[in-house]
Design an enzyme around this catalytic site. Structure first.
Site: not given
Ligand code: PEP
Ligand code: MG
Length: 561
Positions: A172, A414, A438, A485
């Site tokens: 992140h 995910e 994830d 996403c």
């Molecule tokens: C993901 O897991 O792909 C996602 C978009 O959520 P995050 O990166 O915030 O875990």
């Molecule tokens: Mg995620």
């Protein structure tokens, strides 16, 4: 006991007026450390680990007996030095005395005392990290690790770039850097120990490269690269508003992943797209209160109004994993990515969850809003989540508070378990949003933020491709739309594969939007589907990635340069 690592603490001179604040900061760090130790002790007790209970008990007592607090605070006042430096010196001296006493029982204790000191130092440094919001001038930050909250709090006008030992492309911190447009290279490991303050460095974020002590020809090369990249980006920006349509006329919907409300306003000026993923947890990483409905409502409403006439997908809190909010009562876990994260946390802390749902629903009265639930793993979990949503809507209705009761509701796919029962989950929701960041880590059992096993973190692994295919089939069978996403949606290498799988809604960091749109315009959907057929027959990530590389090489070689 706990593998002690070395924390280097700089010595700072403090002004007279700062001494009491410093003592207060030290007391807060002591309290934080004591809370952690008590939780660890209780867990060790529940697990019947008596030896560990004794060590943790001794550490708690060292804090509670008050001598450490009194001595360090007094020295801070006398020496006018920062508490971290004073604590380290104090503990080093104390351990040296124990060692000199020659008693082996005492000597054994020194590692536990150093461990305690380290825990307190981390707390202290955690609060010092807030200083990243006030840097003395333009600089490249070099750190062992930066949390997403550090990145969010950075003094963006002065951070030219940052590099860290820990992290990976989908951690992140890296996602946050991309959103803020800060060049960054993470996961560099030991290399960073060779860097000293004031060293000239080149941070090549696009290629994940750090050039130490650059020679004249390196500087010349990178100056030229900056010129080329700027020209390329300017060309792409000129076409950024054009729709993303494949060569054979398929429309691809492109949206933005956003972390902070101010980004939504920028988006309106630059891209004219909706928000496919608003990561609400970043509103709280710097201490925002989860129980403040009004503040949340104001923040969400600001986003909704900024992005209008497009819509926004608000994802409910996804804390836990590497998004640790130090001011919240989130349990310390051995394996946080597999622990009390996201919807699991929200279903445990229902009051927090209901407050957030109320705020999002209220914001839905002002424009296009959808809700997305992260980390759904089981059908019962989804059912409970939807029950709570229905109750919150009923409360708002009873109270006469405006909201859109029919807003679309989706879930992140995910977790492999959810992907495999996507056909059972689909009837309960309006859409799926696939979180490949994830999904890949859980599929491959490879922590997305650990650079040592990043070789296993393979979005192109055939297991991932097959799983994505299955999710798309399930969504199609139930007439639900499915988007993606995760970072895979913005990696040029994988865009043809994703489109060929039948995923036509891509949400990504705004910086990637012009690049991906441009690439989409070069793709022929029939060829992308053929790519998927070939990828499904592969046995290794290397083979799949090779096919994807050949595909992109043929249509947009400049992207692989
Ligand atoms: C993901 O897991 O792909 C996602 C978009 O959520 P995050 O990166 O915030 O875990
Ligand atoms: Mg995620």
């Amino acid at each position: 006991m706990v593998g002690a690592s070395v924390v280097s603490v700089r010595e700072h001179e403090l002004a007279e007026g700062q001494l009491e604040d410093e003592a207060r900061r030290f007391r807060t760090a002591l309290n934080g450390a004591r809370n952690e130790l008590e939780k660890l002790r209780d867990r060790a007790r529940a697990e019947g680990n008596g030896e560990l209970v004794d060590i943790l008990e001794m550490q708690v007592m060292l804090i509670e007996d008050g001598m450490l607090e009194a001595d360090v605070c007094q020295r801070v006042r006398e020496t006018k030095r920062n508490a971290g430096f004073v604590l380290k010196t104090y503990v080093d001296e104390f351990c040296e005395c124990l060692a000199k006493a020659g008693n082996s029982r005492f000597t054994e204790r020194t590692s536990d005392i150093q461990d305690l000191s380290l825990r307190i130092l981390r707390k202290l440094l955690g609060s010092e990290e807030a200083d990243l919001s006030e840097l003395p001038g333009p600089c490249i930050l070099v750190a062992h690790d930066l949390s997403p909250s550090d990145t969010a709090a950075m003094d963006r006008t002065n951070v030219l770039a940052f590099v860290t030992s820990m992290g990976s492309r989908t951690s992140h911190t890296a996602i946050m850097a991309r959103a803020l447009g800060i060049p960054a290279v993470v996961g560099l490991g030991e290399v960073l120990s060779e860097v000293s303050e004031g060293d000239p460095l080149i941070v090549d974020g696009a290629h994940g490269k750090l050039v130490l002590a650059p020679a004249e020809n390196d500087l010349a090369h990178y100056r030229e690269r900056i010129v080329q990249e700027t020209a390329w980006r300017t060309k792409l920006a000129a076409n950024a508003m054009l729709p993303a349509e494949t060569r054979d006329g398929f429309h691809v919907s492109v949206a933005a992943n956003v972390e902070l409300p101010e980004e939504a306003e920028k988006l309106r000026e630059t891209h004219h797209v909706g928000i496919g993923l608003f990561r609400t947890e970043f509103l709280f990483v710097n201490g925002g209160s989860l129980s403040d409905e009004e503040a949340q409502y104001a923040a969400y409403r600001r986003v909704v109004e900024a992005i209008s006439p497009h819509s926004v997908i608000f994802r409910t809190l996804d804390i836990g994993g590497d998004k640790f909010l130090s001011h919240l009562d989130v349990p310390i876990e051995i394996n946080p990515f597999l622990g009390m994260r996201a919807i699991r946390f929200c279903l445990r802390q229902e009051d927090v969850f209901r407050t957030q749902l109320r705020a999002i629903l209220r914001a839905s009265a002002h424009g296009g809003v959808r809700i997305l639930f992260p980390m759904i793993t089981a059908l019962e979990e989804l059912q409970r989540t939807l029950e709570i949503l229905a109750e919150v809507k009923a409360d708002l209705k009873r109270e006469g508070i405006p909201h859109n009761p029919d807003l679309d509701v989706g879930i992140m796919i995910e977790v492999p378990a959810a992907a495999l029962i996507a056909d059972k989950l689909a009837p309960h929701v309006d859409f799926f949003s696939i979180g490949t960041n994830d999904l890949v880590q859980y599929m491959m059992a490879a922590d997305r933020s650990n650079p040592d096993i990043s070789y296993l973190y393979q979005p192109g692994h055939p297991s991932v491709v097959r799983l994505l295919d299955r999710v798309v089939q399930a969504a199609n069978e139930h007439g639900r739309w499915v988007g993606i996403c995760g970072e895979m949606a913005s990696e040029p290498l994988f865009v043809p594969l994703v489109l060929g799988l039948g995923i036509h809604e891509l949400s990504m960091s705004p910086v990637a939007i012009p690049v991906v749109k441009d690439l989409v315009r070069d793709i022929n959907m029939l060829e992308a589907e053929e790519l998927v057929t070939n990828a499904m027959a592969c046995g290794s990530a290397e083979e799949v990635t090779g096919l994807c590389r050949d595909f992109v090489e043929r249509i947009a070689p400049e992207l692989l340069d």
